[in-house]
Design an enzyme around this catalytic site. Structure first.
Site, PDB file in Angstrom:
ATOM      1  N   LYS A 291      31.428  49.745 -11.441  1.00  9.74           N
ATOM      2  CA  LYS A 291      30.648  50.666 -11.812  1.00  9.74           C
ATOM      3  C   LYS A 291      30.652  51.130 -13.112  1.00  9.74           C
ATOM      4  O   LYS A 291      31.524  51.796 -13.329  1.00  9.74           O
ATOM      5  CB  LYS A 291      30.289  51.900 -10.916  1.00  9.74           C
ATOM      6  CG  LYS A 291      29.243  52.759 -11.144  1.00  9.74           C
ATOM      7  CD  LYS A 291      29.188  54.440 -10.459  1.00  9.74           C
ATOM      8  CE  LYS A 291      28.349  55.204 -10.861  1.00  9.74           C
ATOM      9  NZ  LYS A 291      28.779  55.720 -12.254  1.00  9.74           N
TER      10      LYS A 291
ATOM     11  N   GLY B  28      38.338  60.078 -12.860  1.00  8.12           N
ATOM     12  CA  GLY B  28      37.252  60.839 -13.409  1.00  8.12           C
ATOM     13  C   GLY B  28      37.452  62.508 -12.888  1.00  8.12           C
ATOM     14  O   GLY B  28      38.753  62.700 -12.561  1.00  8.12           O
ATOM     15  N   SER B  29      36.551  62.975 -12.734  1.00  2.00           N
ATOM     16  CA  SER B  29      36.609  64.611 -12.393  1.00  2.00           C
ATOM     17  C   SER B  29      37.058  64.688 -11.133  1.00  2.00           C
ATOM     18  O   SER B  29      36.823  64.034 -10.090  1.00  2.00           O
ATOM     19  CB  SER B  29      35.119  65.054 -12.809  1.00  2.00           C
ATOM     20  OG  SER B  29      34.220  64.746 -11.999  1.00  2.00           O
TER      21      SER B  29
ATOM     22  N   GLY C 147      33.634  65.091  -8.657  1.00  2.00           N
ATOM     23  CA  GLY C 147      32.896  63.805  -8.516  1.00  2.00           C
ATOM     24  C   GLY C 147      33.813  62.832  -7.659  1.00  2.00           C
ATOM     25  O   GLY C 147      33.578  62.348  -6.506  1.00  2.00           O
ATOM     26  N   GLY C 148      35.106  62.909  -8.088  1.00  2.00           N
ATOM     27  CA  GLY C 148      36.141  61.969  -7.286  1.00  2.00           C
ATOM     28  C   GLY C 148      36.308  62.422  -5.604  1.00  2.00           C
ATOM     29  O   GLY C 148      36.368  61.618  -4.824  1.00  2.00           O
TER      30      GLY C 148
ATOM     31  N   GLU D 286      42.033  59.145  -9.513  1.00  2.00           N
ATOM     32  CA  GLU D 286      42.924  59.866 -10.264  1.00  2.00           C
ATOM     33  C   GLU D 286      41.970  61.112 -10.899  1.00  2.00           C
ATOM     34  O   GLU D 286      41.064  60.562 -11.469  1.00  2.00           O
ATOM     35  CB  GLU D 286      43.600  59.082 -11.398  1.00  2.00           C
ATOM     36  CG  GLU D 286      44.533  59.926 -12.226  1.00  2.00           C
ATOM     37  CD  GLU D 286      44.196  60.373 -13.467  1.00  2.00           C
ATOM     38  OE1 GLU D 286      43.534  61.441 -13.875  1.00  2.00           O
ATOM     39  OE2 GLU D 286      43.850  59.519 -14.413  1.00  2.00           O
TER      40      GLU D 286
ATOM     41  N   CYS E 236      43.968  62.517 -19.369  1.00  2.00           N
ATOM     42  CA  CYS E 236      44.567  63.107 -18.147  1.00  2.00           C
ATOM     43  C   CYS E 236      45.700  63.687 -18.111  1.00  2.00           C
ATOM     44  O   CYS E 236      46.219  64.369 -17.464  1.00  2.00           O
ATOM     45  CB  CYS E 236      44.174  61.982 -17.012  1.00  2.00           C
ATOM     46  SG  CYS E 236      44.902  60.543 -17.384  1.00  2.00           S
TER      47      CYS E 236
ATOM     48  N   GLU F  27      41.593  72.200 -14.933  1.00  2.00           N
ATOM     49  CA  GLU F  27      41.716  71.440 -16.187  1.00  2.00           C
ATOM     50  C   GLU F  27      40.576  71.681 -17.049  1.00  2.00           C
ATOM     51  O   GLU F  27      39.322  71.541 -16.274  1.00  2.00           O
ATOM     52  CB  GLU F  27      41.941  69.880 -15.813  1.00  2.00           C
ATOM     53  CG  GLU F  27      41.988  68.931 -16.978  1.00  2.00           C
ATOM     54  CD  GLU F  27      41.671  67.562 -16.619  1.00  2.00           C
ATOM     55  OE1 GLU F  27      42.336  66.980 -17.621  1.00  2.00           O
ATOM     56  OE2 GLU F  27      41.317  66.825 -15.492  1.00  2.00           O
TER      57      GLU F  27
END
Length: 504
Positions: free
Chosen positions: A182, A239-240, A243-244, A263, A300, A389
Site C-alpha cells: 500500500k 507509521g502512527s 493508525g497502526g 513500528e 522514528c 511522540e
C-alpha cells in the site's frame, strides 16, 4: 532521465487505474494525478500474490537472491529520476535521498547474500532412534518455511528505505513471500518508479508477476481491506500509533488472526549520567541539537527526551542545547499534515501544566523550526501526554532530583525503540542499576551515541515493547527481520526424496 508518473497501480505486472484519482501535493515541482486504491484492487493483487506463492514460495535461495540483486540493479539504473521525484514530493534534500537509495539497494543485496548462507533456515535434526526403549524416536527435521503473501504499508518519512522496496519488502521477498504494497500518499511518484524497477526485475528474472503489486493510497477502507484479506498472512507497517493500532486490531479480529508487525513511534529518551554531564555536558547538548533536528526531526528514532539530574551541570547542558538549536534554520516537512501535527504538538507541550518553554520559534505552513521544553521528573510521571511522540524537532528536558528519581522516570517509561546512556567511567556503577530497567523498555540500548541512524546489519534490532512496536520479539531492520515472514515446520519420518531442497 526525467520521470513523468502515469499515476496507475501495478497489479501482477499490469498497470491499472480506477474510477477516482487524486492529485499529489509535492513540496516543490509539478503535481500529478494518481489513481485511488480500492478494495477491488486489493483483491486482485492478493489473488495474484497467492497464485505466485506456489512457485515463488518454493523457489531456490539462489533464484531469490538473483531477483533481489536485480531489483537493486534496476533501482540504481533509475537513480537520478528517483532523486528528482523523491525530492519534489518530500522536500528532503538530494543528499538524503541518494543516501537512502544506497541503504535501500544495500539491504536488498544484504538479504540476497544472507539467504545464500542458509543460516536463516535454523535447520535442526534429531536423528531417528529406532531401538530406544520404551518408545522409539522417529527422524525429525526442522526447517523455516515462508508464510505466504504479506502486506506492507509504505512509510511517510522514508520514501525508499521503509516503503515500496524497503526493508519489509526485502525481508519478505527473501523469505519467499509475495508482497502487496500500500503506497503512501506522501510520495506516490517515488513509489511508482520503484515499482517500475521491481517489475523490470520480475521480467528479467522470469519471476511470476504476482510476486509484487503496488496499490496507491486510497480511503481508509482500502487499508482495512488489505489487512483483512483472507489471503494475506502478515502485515508490515511503519507509521502512527493511532493508525497502526487500528490496523493491529483489525488483524486480531479476523476469523484467522494474523501477525501485525507495526513500528508505531518512540520518544527515545537519553539519560545523562552525572560524570558525563559534568565533564562534557555542553558538547553532548550541542550534539543532541544536531541529532534532534536531523531531517527536521522526522525519524522514528529521534531522541526527543533528555533526563538530567538538576543542578549547574544540567544548566550548562541546557544552555548549550538551546544555543545550538537557535542556529538551526527552518526545514521543509514531509507533508502539510505532518507539519500541522507538529504545530499541534508544540501547542500541547507549551500549554501543559508544569512545562516550561526554553525555546520557541515560528513555523511556516510546511516548515519546522526547533522547540525546546523543560519539566520535572514528578511532572513527567504525572502526565502521560508528555511521553507522546511529537514528530519533528521538538525536545523535552526532564530535570530529576537525584539518581533515585532518574530510576523512577526510567521505570515509568512505555516501550521504546531506543534508550541511550551518556556516561563516563565514573558512572558505570550507577549505570549498572539503570540498565536492567532500560533493557525491559527498549529494543536498542546505546552508550554515548545518538539513535538517529539505524545500521542495517545482522545485530540490529529496530523494534521494542509496545507502543514502540506491536511485536517485541521482532525487528524491521537487519537480517533478523526475515523471521517475521517464516514459520517453523517439523518434518517427521520424511524419506530423502521428499525433503525440501533446503534440508539436503
Amino acid at each position: 532521465m526525467t520521470f513523468k508518473p502515469h499515476g496507475k497501480h501495478l497489479i501482477a505486472g499490469s498497470w491499472v487505474d480506477g474510477d477516482a484519482s487524486t492529485a499529489s501535493t509535492p513540496a516543490h515541482g509539478p503535481s500529478h494525478e494518481y489513481s485511488v486504491g480500492t478494495s477491488a484492487h486489493v483483491d486482485a493483487a492478493c489473488q495474484a500474490a497467492e497464485e505466485a506463492f506456489w512457485s515463488y514460495g518454493y523457489s531456490s535461495a539462489q533464484d531469490r537472491a538473483e531477483f533481489l540483486n536485480a531489483i537493486a540493479d534496476e533501482i540504481e539504473a533509475r537513480a537520478d529520476a528517483i532523486t528528482e521525484i523523491g525530492t519534489q514530493e518530500t522536500g528532503l534534500p538530494e543528499a538524503r535521498l541518494q543516501g537512502e537509495r544506497g541503504r535501500t539497494t544495500g539491504q536488498l543485496r544484504l538479504f540476497a547474500s544472507y539467504i545464500l548462507d542458509g543460516g536463516y533456515l535454523d535447520l535442526r535434526h534429531d536423528a531417528a532412534l529406532p531401538d530406544r526403549a520404551p518408545i522409539p524416536r522417529p527422524d525429525l527435521k526442522l526447517v523455516q518455511r515462508p508464510i505466504g503473501p504479506v502486506a506492507v504499508f509504505g512509510a511517510s518519512n522514508f520514501p525508499l528505505a521503509f516503503s515500496t522496496a524497503g526493508g519489509d519488502t526485502a525481508a519478505a521477498l527473501a523469505a519467499g513471500c509475495p508482497v502487496v504494497i500500500k503506497g503512501h500518499g506522501a510520495h506516490p511518484g517515488t513509489s511508482e518508479i520503484i515499482a517500475e524497477a521491481i517489475n523490470a526485475a520480475i521480467t528479467s528474472c522470469g519471476v511470476h508477476a504476482g510476486v509484487f503489486s503496488l496499490i496507491q493510497d486510497g480511503a481508509r477502507e482500502m487499508g482495512a481491506a488489505l489487512v483483512q484479506h483472507p489471503l494475506i498472512n502478515a502485515v508490515g507497517f511503519t507509521g502512527s500509533l493511532a493508525g497502526g493500532r487500528a490496523l493491529f486490531d483489525l488483524c486480531a479480529q479476523r476469523d484467522t488472526p494474523i501477525p501485525f508487525f507495526g513500528e508505531l513511534g518512540s520518544v527515545n529518551p537519553m539519560f545523562m549520567m552525572p560524570s558525563a554531564l559534568a565533564n562534557r555536558g555542553e558538547d553532548i547538548g550541542t550534539a543532541w541539537a544536531g541529532s534532534l533536528t536531523m531531517g527536521a526531526g522526522q525519524f522514528c528514532t529521534n531522541p526527543g527526551v533528555a533526563v538530567v539530574i538538576d543542578g549547574p551541570d544540567a544548566d550548562a547542558f541546557i544552555s548549550a542545547t538551546t544555543a545550538a538549536l537557535e542556529e538551526v534554520a527552518p526545514q521543509t516537512m514531509l507533508t502539510d499534515g505532518i507539519a500541522e501535527a507538529y504545530r499541534s504538538g508544540q501547542t500541547r507541550f507549551g500549554g501543559a501544566e508544569g512545562v516550561k518553554t526554553l525555546l520557541s520559534t515560528t513555523c511556516g505552513k510546511r516548515e519546522a523550526s526547533p522547540f525546546l521544553f523543560e519539566t520535572t521528573g514528578a511532572e513527567w510521571m504525572a502526565n502521560d501526554e508528555l511521553e507522546e511522540e511529537v514528530f519533528g524537532p521538538l525536545g523535552l528536558v526532564v530535570r530529576v532530583k537525584d539518581a533515585a528519581q532518574m530510576q523512577d522516570v526510567a521505570r515509568s517509561l512505555k516501550g521504546q525503540l531506543t534508550c541511550t546512556l551518556h556516561l563516563d567511567t565514573e558512572d558505570h556503577a550507577a549505570a549498572q542499576s539503570l540498565l536492567p530497567v532500560l533493557e525491559r523498555k527498549a529494543g536498542r540500548l546505546l552508550m554515548n551515541g545518538f539513535p538517529t541512524g539505524v545500521e542495517v546489519s545482522d545485530a540490529m534490532v529496530h523494534g521494542g515493547p509496545y507502543p514502540a512496536s506491536t511485536n517485541f520479539g521482532a525487528t524491521s531492520v537487519g537480517t533478523m527481520a526475515i523471521r517475521r515472514f517464516l514459520r517453523p515446520v517439523c518434518l517427521q519420518g520424511f524419506p530423502d526424496a521428499l525433503l525440501p531442497r533446503e534440508c539436503h
